[in-house]
Design a protein around this motif. Structure first.
Motif, mmCIF file in Angstrom:
data_model
loop_
_atom_site.group_PDB
_atom_site.id
_atom_site.type_symbol
_atom_site.label_atom_id
_atom_site.label_comp_id
_atom_site.label_asym_id
_atom_site.label_seq_id
_atom_site.Cartn_x
_atom_site.Cartn_y
_atom_site.Cartn_z
ATOM 1 N N GLY A 1 -18.410 -12.032 20.328
ATOM 2 C CA GLY A 1 -17.976 -13.108 19.444
ATOM 3 C C GLY A 1 -17.655 -14.400 20.178
ATOM 4 N N TYR A 2 -16.747 -15.191 19.600
ATOM 5 C CA TYR A 2 -16.445 -16.506 20.154
ATOM 6 C C TYR A 2 -15.679 -16.426 21.468
ATOM 7 N N ASN A 3 -14.992 -15.319 21.732
ATOM 8 C CA ASN A 3 -14.331 -15.177 23.027
ATOM 9 C C ASN A 3 -15.350 -15.255 24.158
ATOM 10 N N ALA A 4 -16.541 -14.745 23.916
ATOM 11 C CA ALA A 4 -17.605 -14.821 24.914
ATOM 12 C C ALA A 4 -18.411 -16.105 24.771
ATOM 13 N N LEU A 5 -18.574 -16.579 23.546
ATOM 14 C CA LEU A 5 -19.439 -17.744 23.308
ATOM 15 C C LEU A 5 -18.940 -18.999 24.010
ATOM 16 N N ILE A 6 -17.635 -19.220 24.034
ATOM 17 C CA ILE A 6 -17.122 -20.480 24.590
ATOM 18 C C ILE A 6 -17.502 -20.648 26.057
ATOM 19 N N ASP A 7 -17.770 -19.555 26.765
ATOM 20 C CA ASP A 7 -18.219 -19.646 28.151
ATOM 21 C C ASP A 7 -19.728 -19.467 28.274
ATOM 22 N N ALA A 8 -20.325 -18.676 27.372
ATOM 23 C CA ALA A 8 -21.759 -18.385 27.469
ATOM 24 C C ALA A 8 -22.624 -19.505 26.900
ATOM 25 N N LYS A 9 -22.124 -20.235 25.893
ATOM 26 C CA LYS A 9 -22.923 -21.270 25.232
ATOM 27 C C LYS A 9 -22.148 -22.587 25.135
ATOM 28 N N ILE B 1 -30.878 -21.429 28.827
ATOM 29 C CA ILE B 1 -30.990 -20.742 30.112
ATOM 30 C C ILE B 1 -29.663 -20.084 30.451
ATOM 31 N N TRP B 2 -29.721 -18.800 30.792
ATOM 32 C CA TRP B 2 -28.532 -18.051 31.207
ATOM 33 C C TRP B 2 -28.767 -17.601 32.653
ATOM 34 N N CYS B 3 -27.864 -18.013 33.555
ATOM 35 C CA CYS B 3 -28.020 -17.702 34.969
ATOM 36 C C CYS B 3 -26.959 -16.707 35.430
ATOM 37 N N ASN B 4 -27.328 -15.920 36.408
ATOM 38 C CA ASN B 4 -26.417 -14.974 37.020
ATOM 39 C C ASN B 4 -25.298 -15.745 37.732
ATOM 40 N N PRO B 5 -24.038 -15.527 37.350
ATOM 41 C CA PRO B 5 -22.948 -16.281 37.989
ATOM 42 C C PRO B 5 -22.851 -16.039 39.485
ATOM 43 N N ASN B 6 -23.407 -14.918 39.969
ATOM 44 C CA ASN B 6 -23.374 -14.605 41.395
ATOM 45 C C ASN B 6 -24.635 -15.054 42.133
ATOM 46 N N ASN B 7 -25.603 -15.538 41.353
ATOM 47 C CA ASN B 7 -26.853 -16.002 41.970
ATOM 48 C C ASN B 7 -27.486 -17.008 41.012
ATOM 49 N N VAL C 1 -23.663 -13.077 21.412
ATOM 50 C CA VAL C 1 -23.698 -13.201 22.868
ATOM 51 C C VAL C 1 -24.090 -11.844 23.444
ATOM 52 N N TYR C 2 -25.284 -11.797 24.032
ATOM 53 C CA TYR C 2 -25.781 -10.569 24.650
ATOM 54 C C TYR C 2 -25.793 -10.781 26.171
ATOM 55 N N ALA C 3 -24.758 -10.321 26.837
ATOM 56 C CA ALA C 3 -24.608 -10.586 28.264
ATOM 57 C C ALA C 3 -25.612 -9.792 29.083
ATOM 58 N N PRO C 4 -26.400 -10.462 29.927
ATOM 59 C CA PRO C 4 -27.343 -9.742 30.794
ATOM 60 C C PRO C 4 -26.600 -8.891 31.818
ATOM 61 N N GLN C 5 -27.107 -7.696 32.041
ATOM 62 C CA GLN C 5 -26.552 -6.805 33.064
ATOM 63 C C GLN C 5 -27.439 -6.922 34.301
ATOM 64 N N TRP C 6 -27.075 -7.874 35.164
ATOM 65 C CA TRP C 6 -27.954 -8.273 36.257
ATOM 66 C C TRP C 6 -28.235 -7.140 37.242
#
Length: 595
Positions: A284-292, A230-236, A265-270
């Protein structure tokens, strides 16, 4: 015995719950006695495009034909290849050649660390499944894939196509999927074989190649239930979506654990409706460590279990876990502006440390199309060895093989370059027609000297030289530096500009006057991509290191921006020209130390 197994399984499940990581599958079956050594090959960035694919709507298109079979070919233009960091057509033959070579060497386990297709089109995914199935059936090989950013371009299927397929007479034409705007407007050849598949379709088609348990597997598990998180919007936090993840752990041979990490890591554009996603290429891993974060916890549990159970663990994914520019990042950041020279793809020190702190000691990566090895030390008194596997579709084409000694817990890593590939020039006569057509119609054209290549190694080198001219210089390099390099033709001019040429010793001065700026620029990229395998003589490598030593000991001026650029690039070349781990080296899998 049954009660013991049930108790062990319960303890294992409890551990996963504690880590908030749930695996959807766990299997334990009887297997043959543990082998002493096991070899695993790593083939990265194949970028397979099926040049023999059949399309439905090409009756009015005269396609080029294979010189031997006379079969119509769905091939990309040479002009397109010389603007891309990867080849599109020749890698079809290269891939088959490598698989034949592995079969001859009796290597049974083959890992594919991402970008195994060219943008995940149905025609290419199906071709990959067909080829892997053939080698699995004929030679008893096992294949373990993990997606890269070019396999699912986005997490879910999207309309797509390409504008640069080649007609027989040398003209380009486009093919797009039916829902693409060009097909909706009836402006192109249309075929759904050119859409970009998402995770569901790709994993289903390649189900037998790492994405499901085989009968003989001792263990198979995935970190996420149903391969979703599950990936949630950090602002909501109430606004969440389900995202796919293809990671898995498999024990295909008793004692050997292969951990495939999905680092996409495919960041949703809310803010967008309908919802869109950023591509994964620069994440890459720069995004993964926070996304997963749960994926990182799973990696830690796998490492601990491997040590406890005396398993030999090797990990692979598409993206690098460590720096891949020979510790030249500081200098490169001062020359190349933000976003250029692939610098955003370099894991930050924070990222590398977090990954090393998992306790993992050996990881194979792709994505960068270059040969390199990075050593990352953690606070756990262990070392993570990140091995960059070169692409089969770019210079310097190669694959890696790791020989695992299960008793000693060591890994011997070797590099196998691809200089001679039968059939690499099968399409050259078709590219010649393309050149003639473009020349006749006064269109931008390519340097046809690439068609004089005598080997696949030379072909990929000429492809790299074409990229330098057509893409890298234009997109990455500072414009004032490019102008200066164009006006100054030898390395001697560099030190003349820095007002210290008269300090150079005679032997060094003769070398400075012998190397042209163009030759230096080509060497720069040969070393960047090939590292120890680059086609650079030992003498020239030493020269580049001597230049850096001379600069450090001289009174060379670095007052102007151009002088600063030149001084930094001399330092970079000194680092690029040094040998790192070599083509063959051994790793202690308990500590990650090079032995």
């Amino acid at each position: 015995m049954i009660r013991v197994k049930v108790l062990w399984l319960a303890l294992w499940i409890g551990l996963c719950i504690t880590c908030k990581v749930s695996a959807i599958e766990y299997f334990e079956v009887k297997s043959a006695p543990q082998m002493e050594t096991v070899k695993v090959a790593f083939l990265a960035d194949i970028h397979l495009h099926d040049i023999f694919a059949n399309l439905h709507d090409v009756d009015n298109i005269e396609l080029p034909k294979d010189v031997t079979s006379k079969q119509p070919l769905l091939m990309r233009s040479m002009l397109a290849q010389l603007h891309s960091t990867r080849l599109f057509n020749e890698n079809y033959f290269v891939f088959l050649h490598v698989l034949d070579e592995l079969a001859e060497k009796k290597i049974k386990l083959v890992a594919l660390p991402g970008d195994f297709t060219d943008d995940g089109q149905p025609i290419n995914v199906r071709a990959l499944a067909r080829i892997l199935g053939h080698y699995e059936k004929k030679y008893g090989m096992r294949f373990f894939a993990i997606p890269g950013n070019h396999d699912p371009v986005k997490p879910y299927t999207t309309p797509a196509g390409k504008a640069d397929f080649l007609m027989a007479q040398g003209k380009e034409f486009g093919v797009y999927s039916y829902q693409h705007e060009k097909c909706m407007a009836k402006l192109a050849v249309c075929d759904d074989g050119l859409k970009n598949w998402g995770y569901a379709e790709i994993l289903s088609t390649l189900n037998d190649f790492g994405f499901s348990k085989h009968k003989g597997d001792v263990l198979y598990e995935t970190p996420y239930k149903n391969r979703e998180f599950i990936w949630c919007n950090p602002n909501n936090k109430k606004h969440c979506i389900t995202m796919p993840d293809a990671s898995y752990l498999v024990e295909p041979i008793k004692g050997v654990w292969l951990m495939a990490i999905d680092a996409n890591v495919y960041a949703p554009q809310w803010q967008n409706s309908p919802l869109t996603f950023k591509g994964s290429s620069g994440a890459g891993y720069n995004a993964l460590i926070d996304a997963k974060p749960l994926l990182l916890k799973w990696i830690k549990t796998v490492v601990k279990r491997a040590k406890t159970q005396n398993k030999t663990l090797v990990a692979f994914s598409h993206f690098p876990m460590g720096e891949f520019y020979d510790n030249a990042n500081d200098e490169l950041h001062k020359v190349f502006s933000r976003g250029h020279f692939s610098l955003p793809r370099v894991p930050t020190p924070r990222t590398a440390k977090i990954l090393a702190d998992t306790g993992l000691t050996l990881h194979f990566a792709g994505h960068m199309h270059l040969n390199d090895t990075a050593l990352i030390t953690s606070n756990q008194h262990s070392q993570l060895v990140n091995v960059q596997v070169p692409s089969l579709a770019a210079y310097k084409a190669a694959y890696k093989v790791v020989e695992l000694n299960l008793a000693k817990q060591t890994a011997l890593i070797s590099t196998h370059t691809l200089d001679d590939v039968p059939g690499f020039n099968n399409l050259f006569s078709l590219y010649e027609k393309e050149w003639q057509y473009r020349n006749l119609h006064n269109l931008s054209n390519f340097d046809r000297t690439i068609l004089n290549s005598k080997s696949y190694g030379d072909f990929t080198k000429q492809h790299l030289f074409g990229l330098i001219k057509q893409r890298f210089i234009k997109r990455d390099w500072p414009k004032n530096l490019v102008a200066w390099l164009n006006d100054n033709h030898h390395l001697a001019d560099w030190f003349l500009n820095m007002q210290c040429l008269n300090e150079a010793p005679p032997n060094l001065l003769s070398q400075l006057e012998a190397v042209s700026t163009k030759e230096w620029l080509q060497d720069f990229y040969l070393l960047r991509n090939g590292d120890v395998t680059a086609d650079i003589t030992a003498k020239k490598r030493i020269t580049y290191q001597q230049l850096n030593t001379f600069l450090a000991q001289s009174t060379c001026k670095t007052d102007t921006q151009i002088q600063q650029y030149l001084a930094l690039l001399i330092k970079v070349m000194a680092k690029f020209s040094q040998h790192t781990q070599g083509e063959n080296f051994r790793v202690d899998l308990k500590t990650g130390k090079i032995i």
